[in-house]
Enzyme design. Structure first.
Site, PDB file in Angstrom:
ATOM      1  N   LYS A  62     -56.846 -14.540  49.193  1.00  0.00           N
ATOM      2  CA  LYS A  62     -55.944 -15.526  48.579  1.00  0.00           C
ATOM      3  C   LYS A  62     -55.728 -16.658  49.577  1.00  0.00           C
ATOM      4  CE  LYS A  62     -55.223 -12.992  44.876  1.00  0.00           C
ATOM      5  NZ  LYS A  62     -55.377 -13.347  43.468  1.00  0.00           N
ATOM      6  N   LYS A 119     -56.473 -18.018  45.725  1.00  0.00           N
ATOM      7  CA  LYS A 119     -57.613 -17.794  44.835  1.00  0.00           C
ATOM      8  C   LYS A 119     -58.744 -18.758  45.134  1.00  0.00           C
ATOM      9  CE  LYS A 119     -55.374 -16.459  40.404  1.00  0.00           C
ATOM     10  NZ  LYS A 119     -56.306 -15.563  39.760  1.00  0.00           N
ATOM     11  N   LYS A 135     -63.182  -9.233  48.099  1.00  0.00           N
ATOM     12  CA  LYS A 135     -63.906  -9.939  47.044  1.00  0.00           C
ATOM     13  C   LYS A 135     -63.403 -11.355  46.827  1.00  0.00           C
ATOM     14  CE  LYS A 135     -62.525  -9.239  42.628  1.00  0.00           C
ATOM     15  NZ  LYS A 135     -61.415 -10.190  42.485  1.00  0.00           N
ATOM     16  N   ASP A 190     -62.160 -14.367  44.364  1.00  0.00           N
ATOM     17  CA  ASP A 190     -61.347 -14.346  43.153  1.00  0.00           C
ATOM     18  C   ASP A 190     -62.215 -14.778  41.983  1.00  0.00           C
ATOM     19  OD1 ASP A 190     -58.963 -13.802  41.804  1.00  0.00           O
ATOM     20  OD2 ASP A 190     -57.820 -14.535  43.519  1.00  0.00           O
ATOM     21  N   GLU A 191     -61.726 -14.518  40.772  1.00  0.00           N
ATOM     22  CA  GLU A 191     -62.572 -14.745  39.583  1.00  0.00           C
ATOM     23  C   GLU A 191     -62.955 -16.204  39.386  1.00  0.00           C
ATOM     24  OE1 GLU A 191     -59.461 -13.570  39.496  1.00  0.00           O
ATOM     25  OE2 GLU A 191     -58.348 -15.192  38.532  1.00  0.00           O
ATOM     26  N   HIS A 225     -65.370  -8.169  37.142  1.00  0.00           N
ATOM     27  CA  HIS A 225     -64.030  -8.700  36.877  1.00  0.00           C
ATOM     28  C   HIS A 225     -63.964  -9.017  35.386  1.00  0.00           C
ATOM     29  CE1 HIS A 225     -60.413 -11.116  37.054  1.00  0.00           C
ATOM     30  NE2 HIS A 225     -60.233 -10.738  38.307  1.00  0.00           N
ATOM     31  N   ARG A 226     -62.781  -8.825  34.776  1.00  0.00           N
ATOM     32  CA  ARG A 226     -62.700  -8.965  33.310  1.00  0.00           C
ATOM     33  C   ARG A 226     -61.895 -10.184  32.865  1.00  0.00           C
ATOM     34  NH1 ARG A 226     -58.136  -4.537  31.408  1.00  0.00           N
ATOM     35  NH2 ARG A 226     -56.626  -5.111  32.985  1.00  0.00           N
ATOM     36  N   HIS A 263     -62.578  -3.700  36.482  1.00  0.00           N
ATOM     37  CA  HIS A 263     -61.115  -3.854  36.407  1.00  0.00           C
ATOM     38  C   HIS A 263     -60.612  -3.233  35.102  1.00  0.00           C
ATOM     39  CE1 HIS A 263     -60.288  -7.126  39.536  1.00  0.00           C
ATOM     40  NE2 HIS A 263     -61.557  -6.782  39.694  1.00  0.00           N
ATOM     41  N   LYS A 279     -48.829  -6.443  37.739  1.00  0.00           N
ATOM     42  CA  LYS A 279     -48.371  -7.668  37.075  1.00  0.00           C
ATOM     43  C   LYS A 279     -49.008  -7.922  35.707  1.00  0.00           C
ATOM     44  CE  LYS A 279     -51.760 -10.965  39.022  1.00  0.00           C
ATOM     45  NZ  LYS A 279     -52.043 -12.033  39.970  1.00  0.00           N
ATOM     46  N   SER A 308     -56.027  -3.484  39.797  1.00  0.00           N
ATOM     47  CA  SER A 308     -55.757  -4.733  40.509  1.00  0.00           C
ATOM     48  C   SER A 308     -54.777  -5.552  39.705  1.00  0.00           C
ATOM     49  CB  SER A 308     -57.076  -5.499  40.667  1.00  0.00           C
ATOM     50  OG  SER A 308     -56.916  -6.646  41.468  1.00  0.00           O
ATOM     51  N   GLN A 365     -56.865  -2.577  44.540  1.00  0.00           N
ATOM     52  CA  GLN A 365     -57.001  -3.920  45.119  1.00  0.00           C
ATOM     53  C   GLN A 365     -55.646  -4.620  45.145  1.00  0.00           C
ATOM     54  OE1 GLN A 365     -61.501  -5.138  43.658  1.00  0.00           O
ATOM     55  NE2 GLN A 365     -59.754  -6.207  42.826  1.00  0.00           N
ATOM     56  N   GLY A 386     -54.207  -8.462  46.364  1.00  0.00           N
ATOM     57  CA  GLY A 386     -54.359  -9.783  46.978  1.00  0.00           C
ATOM     58  C   GLY A 386     -53.036 -10.192  47.590  1.00  0.00           C
ATOM     59  N   GLY A 387     -52.033 -10.410  46.723  1.00  0.00           N
ATOM     60  CA  GLY A 387     -50.699 -10.765  47.196  1.00  0.00           C
ATOM     61  C   GLY A 387     -50.119  -9.707  48.123  1.00  0.00           C
TER      62      GLY A 387
HETATM   63  C1  CAP Z   1     -55.260  -9.763  41.617  1.00  0.00           C
HETATM   64  C2  CAP Z   1     -56.183 -10.684  40.909  1.00  0.00           C
HETATM   65  C3  CAP Z   1     -56.965 -10.159  39.696  1.00  0.00           C
HETATM   66  C4  CAP Z   1     -56.138  -9.503  38.628  1.00  0.00           C
HETATM   67  C5  CAP Z   1     -56.687  -9.579  37.213  1.00  0.00           C
HETATM   68  C6  CAP Z   1     -55.412 -11.885  40.472  1.00  0.00           C
HETATM   69  O1  CAP Z   1     -54.523 -10.433  42.600  1.00  0.00           O
HETATM   70  O2  CAP Z   1     -57.133 -11.147  41.795  1.00  0.00           O
HETATM   71  O3  CAP Z   1     -57.703 -11.227  39.184  1.00  0.00           O
HETATM   72  O4  CAP Z   1     -56.065  -8.192  39.047  1.00  0.00           O
HETATM   73  O5  CAP Z   1     -56.182  -8.603  36.387  1.00  0.00           O
HETATM   74  O6  CAP Z   1     -55.865 -12.992  40.715  1.00  0.00           O
HETATM   75  O7  CAP Z   1     -54.403 -11.703  39.825  1.00  0.00           O
HETATM   76  P1  CAP Z   1     -53.091  -9.912  43.111  1.00  0.00           P
HETATM   77  P2  CAP Z   1     -57.006  -7.298  35.947  1.00  0.00           P
HETATM   78  O8  CAP Z   1     -53.322  -8.607  43.802  1.00  0.00           O
HETATM   79  O9  CAP Z   1     -52.619 -10.984  44.070  1.00  0.00           O
HETATM   80  O10 CAP Z   1     -52.209  -9.787  41.915  1.00  0.00           O
HETATM   81  O11 CAP Z   1     -57.469  -6.622  37.201  1.00  0.00           O
HETATM   82  O12 CAP Z   1     -56.013  -6.512  35.190  1.00  0.00           O
HETATM   83  O13 CAP Z   1     -58.149  -7.737  35.118  1.00  0.00           O
HETATM   84 MG    MG Z   2     -58.109 -12.559  40.632  1.00  0.00          MG
END
Ligand code: CAP
Ligand code: MG
Length: 412
Positions: free
Chosen positions: A150, A152, A176, A178-179, A266-267, A299, A306, A339, A361, A363-364
């Site tokens: 992070k 992102k 990894k 970020d998406e 990643h979804r 994922h 969250k 995650s 996983q 990030g925050g």
């Molecule tokens: C997590 C994350 C993932 C989410 C997506 C984000 O970061 O990288 O993209 O997990 O949801 O950007 O939110 P944090 P899912 O740890 O900072 O929240 O995995 O349910 O598809």
């Molecule tokens: Mg992400």
């Protein structure tokens, strides 16, 4: 027109069975809606047609063999012959295609799909699966701990590498992109991948640990191919693909290339399809298709973090990804990735719900640690270690300062 409803029908081993939740439009009976869905998803159209033969109808017609008017749950069995082996787009264009837009339905959701073994066998499935990933990273039992660098997007390649190094040195096993980070001007893919993989190789030399880096190759197919080759040339182990935005054709293409790289899926965007409980396609269906196509890590949600997703649903997807029964015809398992909003204080609940065969996983939870990302990573591992040792994280925090500091911030 002859109805497709046949409540006496018993689905056979070679049927594709779809479970739909049907809410007919006003003034449309459930039976009429079911007939429209069954026909449009297979051999029918809105009227009788002269080109239809008894032979085609007998051989290829679907049968709605269970229709529950109180819940709207309907099961339709389709003969396997309707589907091209190894072709996920074709499957979706049939049983998850036009039907969602028909005027006969107010809402329609594909809740689940059961696939015949012969069809399952026409796909490669994951290259590594849980066992292969565990061997690759040399982590036999505990959950794998990962992070998403992070912010992102926005870091330069060197800043990205340094942030990743902190997390890995601190205790993470996997890092990894970020998406939404692929190859923007401020962080070109090739530069970031080369720097990050070089850093990983030197850290592996000095720590005798193994690390994974999910480089996000998402893009057009020709771009993804080039990026996968680049990762291979630079000694990487993984490619990350945003499987929903890239689409199943792109995913299948990358898997079928047999690059030797593990696929982290990643979804992003799945919730546009899965979130509405009345309409769309459930996550369990998308997850099953990802396993067929051959992702190694997917994922699936956290239940405690969250992102939206009820605990039972997340646990059901996890069980399906780890299922080793005959129905998967030997296709390898998929490592479920939890995650989204995870932090150290949530680890006991998460592991209680999901067990040890997960990738956790944060990030925050790593980059938001009050002291440093290194302390964030260390404290994530400490939380996992506490649960593995059967201790409470509060107890463990008394002798682990990083965990104590994390809990002070995140569990306050
Ligand atoms: C997590 C994350 C993932 C989410 C997506 C984000 O970061 O990288 O993209 O997990 O949801 O950007 O939110 P944090 P899912 O740890 O900072 O929240 O995995 O349910 O598809
Ligand atoms: Mg992400």
């Amino acid at each position: 027109m002859q109805s497709y409803i046949d409540l006496s029908y018993q689905p056979g081993k070679s049927d594709v069975v779809c479970l739909f939740r049907v809410e007919p439009a006003v003034n449309v009976s459930l039976e009429k809606a079911v007939d429209a869905i069954a026909g449009e998803s297979s051999i029918g159209t809105w009227t009788d047609i002269s080109t239809m033969s008894e032979e085609i109808r007998d051989r290829l017609r679907p049968r709605a063999f269970s229709v529950d008017s109180s819940s709207g749950l309907v099961k339709i069995a389709y003969p396997l012959e309707l589907f091209e082996p190894g072709n996920i787009p074709q499957l979706l264009s049939s049983v998850a295609g036009n039907i969602f837009g028909m005027k006969h339905v107010e809402n329609l959701r594909l809740e689940d799909i059961t696939l015949p073994e012969k069809y399952v066998k026409s796909f490669p499935g994951p290259l590594f699966g849980v066992g292969g990933i565990r061997r690759m990273l040399e982590i036999p039992l505990r959950p794998i701990v990962g992070t998403i660098v992070k912010p992102k997007v926005g870091l330069s390649p060197t800043a990205w590498r340094d942030a990743a190094r902190e997390a890995l040195a601190g205790g993470c096993d996997f890092v990894k992109d970020d998406e939404n980070l692929t190859s923007q001007d401020f962080c070109p893919f090739d530069e970031r991948a080369k720097l990050a993989l070089g850093m990983i190789h030197s850290l592996e030399g000095s720590t005798a640990r193994r690390f994974g880096y999910g480089c996000n190759i998402s893009g057009s197919v020709e771009t993804m191919v080039k990026r996968a080759e680049y990762i291979k040339r630079n000694g990487g182990r993984y490619m990350m693909i945003d499987v929903v935005t890239v689409g199943f054709a792109g995913l299948q293409y990358m898997r079928n290339l047999n690059t030797g790289l593990a696929i982290h899926a990643h979804r992003a965007m799945h919730a546009a399809i899965t979130r509405n409980k009345k309409h769309g396609i459930s996550m369990i269906v998308l997850a099953k298709l990802c396993r067929l196509a051959g992702v190694d890590q997917l994922h699936i949600g956290t239940a405690v973090g969250k992102m939206e997703g009820p605990a039972e649903e997340v646990a059901q997807i996890k069980d399906e990804m780890l299922d080793t029964s005959g129905k998967w015809r030997g296709l390898k398992t998929v490592f479920p990735v939890c995650s989204g909003g995870l932090h150290q204080g949530l680890i006991p609940d998460l592991m209680k719900l999901m067990g040890n065969d997960i990738i956790i996983q944060a990030g925050g939870g790593v980059y938001g640690h009050p002291d440093s990302p290194k302390a964030g990573a260390a404290s994530m591992r400490q939380a996992v270690d506490a649960v593995m040792e059967g201790k409470s994280i509060e107890e463990y925090a008394k002798s682990h300062a990083e965990l104590r500091r994390a809990l002070e911030k995140f569990s306050a």
